[in-house]
Design a protein around this motif. Structure first.
Motif, short mmCIF file in Angstrom:
data_model
loop_
_atom_site.label_atom_id
_atom_site.label_comp_id
_atom_site.label_asym_id
_atom_site.label_seq_id
_atom_site.Cartn_x
_atom_site.Cartn_y
_atom_site.Cartn_z
N PHE A 69 -30.40 7.96 -22.65
CA PHE A 69 -29.24 7.39 -23.34
C PHE A 69 -29.37 5.88 -23.47
CE2 PHE A 69 -25.05 5.34 -23.11
CZ PHE A 69 -24.47 5.87 -24.26
N GLY A 70 -29.91 5.23 -22.44
CA GLY A 70 -30.10 3.78 -22.52
C GLY A 70 -31.05 3.39 -23.64
N SER A 71 -32.13 4.15 -23.80
CA SER A 71 -33.09 3.86 -24.88
C SER A 71 -32.48 4.12 -26.24
CB SER A 71 -34.34 4.71 -24.69
OG SER A 71 -34.96 4.43 -23.45
N GLN A 72 -31.71 5.20 -26.36
CA GLN A 72 -31.03 5.47 -27.63
C GLN A 72 -30.01 4.39 -27.96
OE1 GLN A 72 -29.38 9.42 -27.77
NE2 GLN A 72 -31.37 10.43 -27.62
N PHE A 73 -29.35 3.86 -26.95
CA PHE A 73 -28.38 2.79 -27.19
C PHE A 73 -29.08 1.52 -27.65
CE2 PHE A 73 -25.66 -0.75 -25.81
CZ PHE A 73 -24.47 -0.39 -26.45
N ILE A 74 -30.26 1.23 -27.08
CA ILE A 74 -31.03 0.06 -27.54
C ILE A 74 -31.44 0.24 -28.99
CG2 ILE A 74 -33.19 -1.20 -27.21
CD1 ILE A 74 -32.93 -0.60 -24.22
N MET A 75 -31.88 1.44 -29.36
CA MET A 75 -32.21 1.72 -30.75
C MET A 75 -30.98 1.58 -31.65
SD MET A 75 -35.48 2.58 -31.20
CE MET A 75 -35.55 3.73 -32.56
N PHE A 76 -29.84 1.99 -31.15
CA PHE A 76 -28.57 1.85 -31.88
C PHE A 76 -28.28 0.38 -32.18
CE2 PHE A 76 -23.99 1.08 -31.52
CZ PHE A 76 -23.50 1.89 -32.54
N ILE A 77 -28.46 -0.49 -31.18
CA ILE A 77 -28.23 -1.92 -31.37
C ILE A 77 -29.24 -2.51 -32.35
CG2 ILE A 77 -28.16 -4.15 -30.22
CD1 ILE A 77 -25.77 -2.38 -29.60
N LEU A 78 -30.50 -2.10 -32.25
CA LEU A 78 -31.53 -2.61 -33.16
C LEU A 78 -31.25 -2.20 -34.60
CD1 LEU A 78 -34.77 -1.99 -31.06
CD2 LEU A 78 -33.59 -4.15 -31.45
N ILE A 79 -30.75 -0.98 -34.80
CA ILE A 79 -30.40 -0.53 -36.15
C ILE A 79 -29.28 -1.40 -36.72
CG2 ILE A 79 -29.41 1.37 -37.47
CD1 ILE A 79 -30.87 3.29 -35.58
N LEU A 80 -28.28 -1.69 -35.89
CA LEU A 80 -27.18 -2.53 -36.36
C LEU A 80 -27.65 -3.95 -36.67
CD1 LEU A 80 -24.18 -1.56 -34.03
CD2 LEU A 80 -24.44 -1.08 -36.47
N MET A 81 -28.51 -4.51 -35.84
CA MET A 81 -28.98 -5.87 -36.05
C MET A 81 -29.91 -5.98 -37.24
SD MET A 81 -29.60 -7.12 -32.10
CE MET A 81 -29.84 -8.84 -32.59
N GLY A 82 -30.48 -4.85 -37.68
CA GLY A 82 -31.31 -4.85 -38.87
C GLY A 82 -30.61 -4.38 -40.11
N SER A 83 -29.29 -4.19 -40.03
CA SER A 83 -28.53 -3.70 -41.18
C SER A 83 -28.62 -4.67 -42.36
CB SER A 83 -27.07 -3.51 -40.78
OG SER A 83 -26.25 -3.22 -41.91
#
Length: 498
Positions: A164-178
């Protein structure tokens, strides 16, 4: 007896003399060895210091010659004894060199630096958050971080096995690359410089040098940029809230849909699935917490339809839906200053925001998007009806529509791609190749609106492109707006001197 005692005494004395001689010889050899070693160490240290000094002098000579060649910084080694710390202090403290270097930095350079740092450090953080049992290495972590930041949807590892921690990091990276959120940065920078200009206008007005036309132009632009930023944020939040709410409520009310999150040994949280899949869809990332992507939801319109609108709204449909939303909002509260700003944005859309086109070009883009989607749906059904497996005919149309929408940009799939016929694969390749052309052509076709044309300062005048709106009825005077902008600038930004 006396002779025996005397002989033993002589032997003991001889042994004592031998021991003393051995100790003395050993001490002498040890002293000589230490002295020799110290001398060698001293010579080596002296040679090392000399070599370091020569290397430092050569480095300073190289820096001096390079600085002289490029005219940035000149160091006269014949007059100044320059240490490394002194050199760095002088190198950084030279204001002319620093300002000259910063003046060459463009927004494109900063934009590239942002994504390079985001991908690299995001990959390192992602690698550190992985459980050792996953077996995901550093290279895979960096690749996944790049894929998330650049919203490509490519994956070198099973994303469903991430913690879940890794998926959350990916979630943040997706938002920062929007791409939608990153497009706000140029607007913020432009609005800041307009506010700086308004501050200078205020100072010029105090000296009796005041140009009304320039002030009106900058006032309109200053307020319109602020309204444009708010419109983009509201647009972004609306589609996310809409999709998350629909999917989450559907998962909570449908036991069949909720059971799909617990298959194959998975136990995905309902809200996390709705949140992550919505963000991934709007940003066109293509990642899913489920091992089979969205194949299990091929017959579920409550999941596929909101996601399809998010996919279009975050990419090709952004200029269309954003303009429709601004125009709809402009019909409410017609007597407000904000309504006048919305009309100003509609009249000068391309000058304010690169992804907002005039009305005619927006309608052309809509029909291109509608036509390509319709053609792909029809051809997919005709060429490979059985590729979706054993689902009912109406679900065939739904799955074909979603696959047509996601193929060009998002990267989701509701069917196993290995089961496609060669004709459908060729069709998808062609559509992916031309996916960026509609927006690119629209940007090129509207380039004239930002080259050689000034903004329309009277959005209430007759215009063939948009409906006429009422004139401005602002309760604020131009002087009050200038004072407000100048005060905001003085408080938010440091004062610079030439």
């Amino acid at each position: 007896m006396d002779r025996l005692t005397e002989a033993m005494g002589r032997q003991a004395a001889a042994l004592r003399d031998n021991v003393a001689a051995g100790v003395s010889a050993g001490m002498h050899m040890a002293t000589a060895g230490v002295t020799s070693g110290v001398n060698i160490m001293g010579q080596g240290l002296s040679q090392g210091v000399q070599m370091m000094g020569q290397g430092l002098n050569m480095g300073m000579d190289f820096l001096n010659s390079g600085a002289r060649a490029y005219g940035r910084y000149v160091i006269d080694l014949s007059q100044v004894t320059l240490t490394h710390a002194d050199f760095m202090c002088r190198f950084v403290s030279d204001r002319k060199w620093l300002m000259g270097a910063l003046s060459r930095v463009t927004f494109l350079d900063l934009h590239m630096l942002y994504f390079v740092c985001l991908c690299f450090f995001g990959g390192l953080i992602l690698y550190g958050s992985q459980h050792p049992s996953t077996g995901i290495g550093l290279l895979d972590s960096i690749f996944m971080a790049v894929s998330a930041c650049c919203v490509t949807g490519l994956s070198s590892a099973d994303f469903s096995q991430f913690t879940f921690g890794s998926q959350f990091i990916m979630f943040i990276l997706i938002l920062m690359g929007s791409s939608c959120l990153c497009s706000i940065a140029p607007l913020l920078i432009r609005r800041f410089y307009v506010s700086v200009l308004l501050k200078k206008i205020k100072a010029a007005r105090a000296c009796g040098k005041f140009r009304t036309s320039l002030t009106q132009y900058q006032l309109k632009e200053y307020r319109a940029l602020g309204m444009m930023i708010r419109c983009i944020l509201i647009y972004w939040a609306f589609f996310h809230i809409m999709s998350i709410s629909i999917i989450f409520i559907h998962l909570c009310t449908s036991a069949t849909a909720a059971a799909k999150l617990q298959t194959n040994g998975m136990n995905v949280n309902k809200f996390w699935f709705a949140l992550f899949i919505t963000v991934s869809a709007f940003q066109n990332a293509g990642f899913s917490p489920l091992p089979d992507n969205l194949v299990q939801f091929a017959e579920d319109p409550w999941v596929l339809m909101p996601l399809s609108f998010c996919i279009m709204a975050g990419n090709v449909g952004l200029p269309i839906f954003l303009r429709w939303g601004i125009r709809l909002a402009s019909h409410f509260h017609r007597a407000s200053w904000g309504e006048n700003q919305l009309h100003f944005i509609l009249k000068n859309s391309r000058q304010l925001y690169s992804n907002l086109f005039p009305g005619k070009q927006t309608r052309i883009l809509f029909w291109i998007l509608f036509g390509t989607t319709f053609v792909e749906v029809v051809l997919r059904l005709l060429l490979d009806w059985n590729c979706f497996g054993n689902i009912n005919p109406s679900s065939h149309i739904l799955a074909s529509y979603f696959q047509a929408v996601t193929t060009r940009t998002a990267g989701f799939n509701v069917v196993n791609l290995a089961g496609f016929s060669p004709s459908v694969i060729v069709l998808e390749i062609c559509l992916m190749y031309v996916s960026a052309y509609p927006v690119a052509v629209s940007i090129r076709a509207t380039a004239a609106h930002i080259t050689g044309q000034e903004m329309d300062l009277h959005p209430d005048d007759n215009d063939d492109d948009e409906d006429n709106g009422p004139g401005p009825t602002s309760g604020e005077s131009h002087s009050a707006i200038i004072d407000h902008a100048a005060t905001t600038t003085a408080a938010a930004a440091p004062t610079t001197t030439s």
